[in-house]
Design a protein around this motif. Structure first.
Motif: not given
Length: 173
Positions: A75-87, A102-117
């Motif tokens: 579930x972490x292979x080239x996954x979307x932020x929602x999938x990363x959070x669920x995992x 994991x991989x980008x763009x998911x890791x950049x997206x989930x890190x940005x959303x959770x950190x609010x930056x």
């Protein structure tokens, strides 16, 4: 954390099968040393099943003082932020210090959303997120990662990437 730099040298390999290149093999243990030196050694690692994430992890493990539990997650292979959070929510195993590899763009997206930056996650970059000093007052789940979502208020505790380290694995001045 995003996997270290991979090779595109063999066109016969699928994306999932791509190995690390020499820079990736050099950067993986350096980033693990930085995590360890900062006190961010994981209790559990949730790792994508790709060759490059597996190699990144294997090169990191010797730098940790302990032996984290390891779970390989398709579930972490080239996954979307929602999938990363669920995992993370479903696989953390009761541990609080979780390394997600994991991989980008998911890791950049989930890190940005959770950190609010806005966080860019170049290869082998690590963003350390945790609860704020005073978490909001509400009913707490049995474990803080159980209900992880894009609305979970987390704080960026640290951020590093290989070019931010000098040749000795210390923060460049």
């Amino acid at each position: 954390m995003r996997h270290a730099k991979s090779s595109h040298g063999d066109p016969g390999l699928s994306d999932h099968q791509r190995p690390l290149n020499s820079r990736g093999r050099r950067d993986s243990p350096r980033m693990a040393r930085w995590l360890s030196d900062q006190g961010y050694e994981p209790e559990i690692v949730l790792c994508s099943t790709s060759q490059r994430t597996r190699e990144t992890l294997q090169l990191m493990l010797d730098q940790f003082s302990g032996e984290p539990e390891i779970r390989y997650c398709d579930s972490l292979y080239l996954s979307a932020p929602e999938s990363i959070l669920w995992t993370i929510s479903s696989e953390h195993g009761g541990h609080s210090r979780v390394l997600v590899l994991g991989h980008n763009p998911g890791m950049s997206m989930v890190s940005s959303v959770l950190s609010r930056q806005a966080l860019q996650m170049p290869t082998a970059a690590a963003a350390v997120l945790g609860l704020p000093a005073e978490p909001p007052a509400h009913e707490t789940p049995s474990h803080w990662l159980d209900d992880l979502s894009q609305q979970t208020p987390l704080q960026l505790a640290a951020y590093m990437y290989p070019k931010g380290l000098d040749s000795h694995g210390e923060v460049a001045s």
